[in-house]
Structure formats: C-alpha cells, structure tokens
Scaffold this motif. Structure first.
Motif, PDB file in Angstrom:
ATOM      1  N   SER A 149       0.879  -1.177  -0.114  1.00 52.69           N
ATOM      2  CA  SER A 149       0.033  -0.020  -0.108  1.00 52.69           C
ATOM      3  C   SER A 149       0.955   1.263   0.167  1.00 52.69           C
ATOM      4  N   LEU A 187       3.818   3.469  -4.626  1.00 47.61           N
ATOM      5  CA  LEU A 187       3.408   4.285  -5.780  1.00 47.61           C
ATOM      6  C   LEU A 187       4.128   4.314  -7.137  1.00 47.61           C
ATOM      7  N   ASP A 188       5.250   3.679  -7.033  1.00 46.59           N
ATOM      8  CA  ASP A 188       5.871   3.812  -8.269  1.00 46.59           C
ATOM      9  C   ASP A 188       5.464   2.857  -8.976  1.00 46.59           C
ATOM     10  N   ILE A 198       4.918  -1.492  -8.819  1.00 46.47           N
ATOM     11  CA  ILE A 198       3.441  -1.811  -8.994  1.00 46.47           C
ATOM     12  C   ILE A 198       3.371  -3.009  -9.843  1.00 46.47           C
ATOM     13  N   SER A 235      -5.440   4.769  -7.354  1.00 48.24           N
ATOM     14  CA  SER A 235      -4.737   5.373  -8.212  1.00 48.24           C
ATOM     15  C   SER A 235      -3.310   6.045  -7.540  1.00 48.24           C
ATOM     16  N   PRO A 236      -2.055   5.825  -8.079  1.00 47.73           N
ATOM     17  CA  PRO A 236      -1.052   6.450  -7.614  1.00 47.73           C
ATOM     18  C   PRO A 236      -0.987   7.945  -7.788  1.00 47.73           C
ATOM     19  N   ALA A 285      -1.352   9.121 -14.670  1.00 49.75           N
ATOM     20  CA  ALA A 285      -1.959   7.948 -13.806  1.00 49.75           C
ATOM     21  C   ALA A 285      -2.908   7.499 -14.531  1.00 49.75           C
ATOM     22  N   THR A 323      -2.279  -2.626  -3.405  1.00 49.55           N
ATOM     23  CA  THR A 323      -1.053  -1.707  -3.874  1.00 49.55           C
ATOM     24  C   THR A 323      -1.770   0.048  -3.511  1.00 49.55           C
ATOM     25  N   GLY A 324      -0.713   0.903  -3.636  1.00 46.90           N
ATOM     26  CA  GLY A 324      -1.184   2.265  -2.937  1.00 46.90           C
ATOM     27  C   GLY A 324      -1.864   3.031  -3.871  1.00 46.90           C
ATOM     28  N   SER A 325      -2.363   4.113  -3.024  1.00 44.03           N
ATOM     29  CA  SER A 325      -3.363   5.139  -3.615  1.00 44.03           C
ATOM     30  C   SER A 325      -2.642   6.381  -3.294  1.00 44.03           C
ATOM     31  N   HIS A 326      -2.628   7.488  -4.029  1.00 47.31           N
ATOM     32  CA  HIS A 326      -2.167   8.853  -3.697  1.00 47.31           C
ATOM     33  C   HIS A 326      -2.647   9.461  -2.325  1.00 47.31           C
TER      34      HIS A 326
END
Length: 141
Positions: free
Chosen positions: A17, A20-21, A25, A48-49, A54, A123-126
């Motif tokens: 999480s 963001l790269d 991902i 969304s990173p 994006a 995986t991450g989100s902004h």
C-alpha cells in the motif's frame, strides 16, 4: 516496501500500500501472477497512484491484470475506475473486475473474497486510503 502476512483464515495479504512507483506496482502484480500459477486464488486491490500520467498507467495496469490472469481486480476510488474499464475492455471478464467507491467498500469486498488459499495484493493510492485498508486487514493476523 511490502509486508506479507498470513491472516487467521489463511488469506495471504501482500501489503504494497505504500508503493506508488509504477514499475514497483507492476513487479508486485507479476509476483501475484506467480501465486496464481501455483494454484492460489488471486485478488488485486488497487488505487490510483496519482501523478500526471496516472490515467495512462491505470489503463495499462487494468489491461495487464487480464493478461496476467489475476483472478479479481478491485479498483478502489473514482480515479481507479479507469483500471476497471480497461480490464473489462481487454478480456472476456464478467465480474472479475469491479470498481468500489472507497476503502470501506473495498473492506467489504475483501471480506467477501477472503479465505484459505486466497492471496490478496494491496497497492497504493495517492490519498493513502489503501494504507489504512491494509492496516485494517493486517489487524486480523
């Protein structure tokens, strides 16, 4: 940085999480596909990173999800809907990709999909919402 945890019901949680790269991902998604090849049920929760490109990245990631044969894609947040639409357009999926509005809805989907033999990648989100989701999921370890 990622953390892998096995939850009390046997679900394996891969917490990416904070990632963001885009390249990282994609690497994590490839790792998830390897779990699928070993016979596990695979689920990718993705936000969304952010960033200037994006939308292009999310479109490519949604299509890549289909090509890697990942079992379920959960696109979290309004910006991530692009990923869901791309996955639907890429393959003959029917219900394997779904958009959810927020981390709370993602948590509900997680509870529906979890179980022994299931591997979940977050995986991450902004906006950091998926970090909070991963922390909440890990509390069950």
């Amino acid at each position: 940085m990622t953390h892998t945890t096995t939850l009390s019901d046997g679900t394996v949680l891969i917490d990416g999480s904070s990632v963001l790269d885009p390249d990282s991902i994609r690497d994590l998604q490839s790792d998830l596909a390897e779990w699928r090849q070993r016979g596990h049920v695979t689920v990718h929760f993705a936000g969304s990173p952010g960033g200037g490109d994006a939308a292009e990245f999310l479109d490519a990631l949604g299509r890549r999800t289909v090509r890697l044969n990942i079992g379920t894609l959960v696109a979290v947040g309004p910006d991530a809907r692009i990923m869901h639409l791309a996955a639907e357009h890429e393959g003959s999926w029917d219900g394997e990709s779904l958009p959810v509005l927020d981390a709370e809805s993602a948590y509900d989907e997680f509870n529906r999909l979890r179980g022994d033999g299931v591997v979940v990648l977050v995986t991450g989100s902004h906006d950091g919402a998926l970090s909070a989701l991963a922390n909440r999921l890990r509390e069950d370890a």
